[in-house]
Design a protein around this motif. Structure first.
Motif, mmCIF file in Angstrom:
data_model
loop_
_atom_site.group_PDB
_atom_site.id
_atom_site.type_symbol
_atom_site.label_atom_id
_atom_site.label_comp_id
_atom_site.label_asym_id
_atom_site.label_seq_id
_atom_site.Cartn_x
_atom_site.Cartn_y
_atom_site.Cartn_z
ATOM 1 N N GLY A 167 0.804 -1.206 0.000
ATOM 2 C CA GLY A 167 0.000 0.000 0.000
ATOM 3 C C GLY A 167 0.843 1.265 0.000
ATOM 4 N N PHE A 168 0.189 2.367 -0.302
ATOM 5 C CA PHE A 168 0.811 3.691 -0.330
ATOM 6 C C PHE A 168 0.235 4.463 0.846
ATOM 7 C CE2 PHE A 168 1.074 8.124 -1.753
ATOM 8 C CZ PHE A 168 2.356 8.183 -2.291
ATOM 9 N N PHE A 169 1.073 4.817 1.814
ATOM 10 C CA PHE A 169 0.575 5.342 3.076
ATOM 11 C C PHE A 169 1.013 6.791 3.313
ATOM 12 C CE2 PHE A 169 1.329 0.696 3.740
ATOM 13 C CZ PHE A 169 -0.002 0.338 3.540
ATOM 14 N N VAL A 170 0.028 7.650 3.480
ATOM 15 C CA VAL A 170 0.248 9.065 3.738
ATOM 16 C C VAL A 170 0.033 9.323 5.224
ATOM 17 C CG1 VAL A 170 -0.545 11.409 3.254
ATOM 18 C CG2 VAL A 170 -0.522 9.688 1.420
ATOM 19 N N VAL A 171 1.019 9.914 5.869
ATOM 20 C CA VAL A 171 0.922 10.197 7.309
ATOM 21 C C VAL A 171 1.034 11.700 7.552
ATOM 22 C CG1 VAL A 171 1.957 9.824 9.579
ATOM 23 C CG2 VAL A 171 1.852 7.941 7.936
ATOM 24 N N PRO A 172 -0.052 12.315 8.034
ATOM 25 C CA PRO A 172 -0.040 13.734 8.413
ATOM 26 C C PRO A 172 0.163 13.887 9.917
ATOM 27 C CG PRO A 172 -2.283 12.969 8.316
ATOM 28 C CD PRO A 172 -1.401 11.744 8.072
ATOM 29 N N GLY A 173 0.023 15.119 10.388
ATOM 30 C CA GLY A 173 0.085 15.356 11.827
ATOM 31 C C GLY A 173 1.436 15.064 12.437
ATOM 32 N N LEU A 174 2.498 15.321 11.691
ATOM 33 C CA LEU A 174 3.838 15.002 12.167
ATOM 34 C C LEU A 174 4.460 16.204 12.875
ATOM 35 C CD1 LEU A 174 4.986 13.171 8.946
ATOM 36 C CD2 LEU A 174 4.397 12.100 11.118
ATOM 37 N N ARG A 175 5.196 15.927 13.914
ATOM 38 C CA ARG A 175 5.862 16.984 14.664
ATOM 39 C C ARG A 175 7.256 16.501 15.091
ATOM 40 N NH1 ARG A 175 2.055 19.107 12.811
ATOM 41 N NH2 ARG A 175 0.498 20.468 13.807
ATOM 42 N N LEU A 176 8.203 17.415 15.156
ATOM 43 C CA LEU A 176 9.509 17.098 15.722
ATOM 44 C C LEU A 176 9.365 16.956 17.237
ATOM 45 C CD1 LEU A 176 11.773 19.450 13.615
ATOM 46 C CD2 LEU A 176 11.561 16.977 13.437
ATOM 47 N N PRO A 177 10.296 16.257 17.901
ATOM 48 C CA PRO A 177 10.150 15.990 19.340
ATOM 49 C C PRO A 177 9.864 17.223 20.181
ATOM 50 C CG PRO A 177 11.958 14.706 18.449
ATOM 51 C CD PRO A 177 11.504 15.617 17.343
ATOM 52 N N GLU A 178 10.467 18.363 19.813
ATOM 53 C CA GLU A 178 10.302 19.578 20.624
ATOM 54 C C GLU A 178 9.156 20.457 20.124
ATOM 55 O OE1 GLU A 178 13.054 20.498 17.229
ATOM 56 O OE2 GLU A 178 12.698 18.844 18.611
ATOM 57 N N GLY A 179 8.435 20.005 19.085
ATOM 58 C CA GLY A 179 7.415 20.847 18.474
ATOM 59 C C GLY A 179 6.076 20.820 19.184
ATOM 60 N N LYS A 180 5.290 21.898 19.005
ATOM 61 C CA LYS A 180 3.944 21.971 19.538
ATOM 62 C C LYS A 180 3.013 21.135 18.660
ATOM 63 C CE LYS A 180 4.542 26.665 21.351
ATOM 64 N NZ LYS A 180 4.044 28.074 21.313
ATOM 65 N N ILE A 181 2.027 20.465 19.301
ATOM 66 C CA ILE A 181 1.139 19.584 18.523
ATOM 67 C C ILE A 181 -0.101 20.306 18.020
ATOM 68 C CG2 ILE A 181 1.968 17.551 19.744
ATOM 69 C CD1 ILE A 181 -0.740 17.472 21.212
ATOM 70 N N GLY A 182 -0.403 21.506 18.520
ATOM 71 C CA GLY A 182 -1.549 22.264 18.027
ATOM 72 C C GLY A 182 -2.848 21.505 18.206
ATOM 73 N N ASP A 183 -3.657 21.419 17.109
ATOM 74 C CA ASP A 183 -4.950 20.748 17.206
ATOM 75 C C ASP A 183 -4.876 19.267 16.873
ATOM 76 O OD1 ASP A 183 -4.430 20.995 14.524
ATOM 77 O OD2 ASP A 183 -6.302 21.998 14.011
ATOM 78 N N GLN A 184 -3.684 18.721 16.746
ATOM 79 C CA GLN A 184 -3.513 17.303 16.488
ATOM 80 C C GLN A 184 -3.528 16.514 17.797
ATOM 81 O OE1 GLN A 184 -3.529 16.418 13.376
ATOM 82 N NE2 GLN A 184 -3.129 18.390 12.427
ATOM 83 N N LYS A 185 -4.052 15.285 17.744
ATOM 84 C CA LYS A 185 -4.122 14.478 18.951
ATOM 85 C C LYS A 185 -3.280 13.201 18.870
ATOM 86 C CE LYS A 185 -8.672 16.128 20.368
ATOM 87 N NZ LYS A 185 -10.085 15.777 20.679
ATOM 88 N N ARG A 186 -2.982 12.749 17.642
ATOM 89 C CA ARG A 186 -2.241 11.493 17.495
ATOM 90 C C ARG A 186 -1.051 11.764 16.577
ATOM 91 N NH1 ARG A 186 -5.155 7.929 14.730
ATOM 92 N NH2 ARG A 186 -6.572 9.521 13.941
ATOM 93 N N VAL A 187 0.059 12.202 17.159
ATOM 94 C CA VAL A 187 1.208 12.619 16.359
ATOM 95 C C VAL A 187 2.435 11.768 16.662
ATOM 96 C CG1 VAL A 187 0.363 14.991 16.284
ATOM 97 C CG2 VAL A 187 1.990 14.327 18.044
ATOM 98 N N VAL A 188 3.341 11.690 15.685
ATOM 99 C CA VAL A 188 4.647 11.051 15.850
ATOM 100 C C VAL A 188 5.661 11.897 15.092
ATOM 101 C CG1 VAL A 188 3.659 8.717 16.031
ATOM 102 C CG2 VAL A 188 4.441 9.569 13.805
ATOM 103 N N THR A 189 6.919 11.554 15.190
ATOM 104 C CA THR A 189 7.952 12.268 14.455
ATOM 105 C C THR A 189 8.023 11.756 13.017
ATOM 106 O OG1 THR A 189 9.708 10.698 15.000
ATOM 107 C CG2 THR A 189 9.315 12.514 16.565
ATOM 108 N N PRO A 190 8.534 12.549 12.085
ATOM 109 C CA PRO A 190 8.698 12.091 10.709
ATOM 110 C C PRO A 190 9.554 10.827 10.605
ATOM 111 C CG PRO A 190 8.908 14.466 10.804
ATOM 112 C CD PRO A 190 8.854 13.989 12.229
ATOM 113 N N ARG A 191 10.627 10.748 11.370
ATOM 114 C CA ARG A 191 11.505 9.576 11.330
ATOM 115 C C ARG A 191 10.767 8.311 11.744
ATOM 116 N NH1 ARG A 191 15.692 7.873 8.684
ATOM 117 N NH2 ARG A 191 14.153 6.264 8.300
#
Length: 224
Positions: A167-191
């Motif tokens: 499959g081809f998987f698109v993942v949004p809602g990404l944040r760096l470890p020190e970043g603010k998550i804003g209105d996202q609730k389920r986030v991980v780092t890009p790596r």
């Protein structure tokens, strides 16, 4: 794909959006244009951003009766998007018609569960079970409908990749470890998302609202 990062470019002014895309083009792999951008700037805006020279991801999250969604897909052929989203909750027939109406080189991916939602939000809409369960159900339906892949959070991509090997998987809602998550609730780092099987990493505010967008884009690129 050499660089899986797609910049979410939802700035209100077309001139600002094009300027930002031009500034960071060497450090991202594509541009994601969402509903806000498309409603504000339409086909003209997409053509203007396409002149930057990067693949275009139209994140329109189409969701209607099958015939209407197929017509919408046909109407954007001229824009030659690399990726277009539909809501997987629209059902199998809608997804089948969307894929059939898409351009030959366009990947159609099903949005499973918005990264701004969690189990409490699901329950309020009458959906039982966990966010993970809902994503897995809609991933299975999307595959059966012949879509190219899905959109899911980084929390589910590893499990979906295990179930849907090609499959081809698109993942949004990404944040760096020190970043603010804003209105996202389920986030991980890009790596983390990339390691778990993500094909495209959608990054918006960590780049677009950074004091120096080029430095921010380069920092994310370096983690991959």
């Amino acid at each position: 794909m050499s660089n899986p990062v797609y910049l979410a470019l939802d700035l209100p002014r077309l001139e600002d959006a094009k300027a930002l895309a031009t500034r960071v083009k060497a450090h991202v792999g594509g541009i994601k244009l969402g509903l806000e951008f498309f409603c504000a700037h339409g086909h003209h805006g997409v053509h203007e951003i396409a002149h930057v020279g990067l693949p275009i991801f139209l994140d329109l999250k189409l969701h209607d009766i099958p015939n209407t969604v197929a017509g919408a897909m046909q109407s954007i052929h001229v824009l030659e998007p690399a990726i277009v989203t539909v809501h997987a909750s629209g059902g199998r027939a809608m997804m089948e018609d969307a894929k059939a109406a898409a351009g030959e080189h366009c990947k159609v991916v099903g949005v499973t569960l918005l990264t701004s939602l969690d189990e409490r939000d699901l329950a309020r809409t009458g959906v039982q079970g966990s966010a993970h369960d809902q994503v897995m159900r809609l991933a299975e339906l999307s595959e059966a409908a012949g879509l190219d892949g899905i959109v899911c959070s980084g929390h589910e991509v590893a499990a979906v990749h295990k179930q849907w090997k090609h499959g081809f998987f698109v993942v949004p809602g990404l944040r760096l470890p020190e970043g603010k998550i804003g209105d996202q609730k389920r986030v991980v780092t890009p790596r983390k998302a990339r390691d778990d099987g993500a094909s495209v990493l959608v990054v918006g505010r960590p780049i677009s609202r950074a004091e120096d967008p080029v430095t921010a884009a380069r920092a994310i690129e370096a983690t991959l």
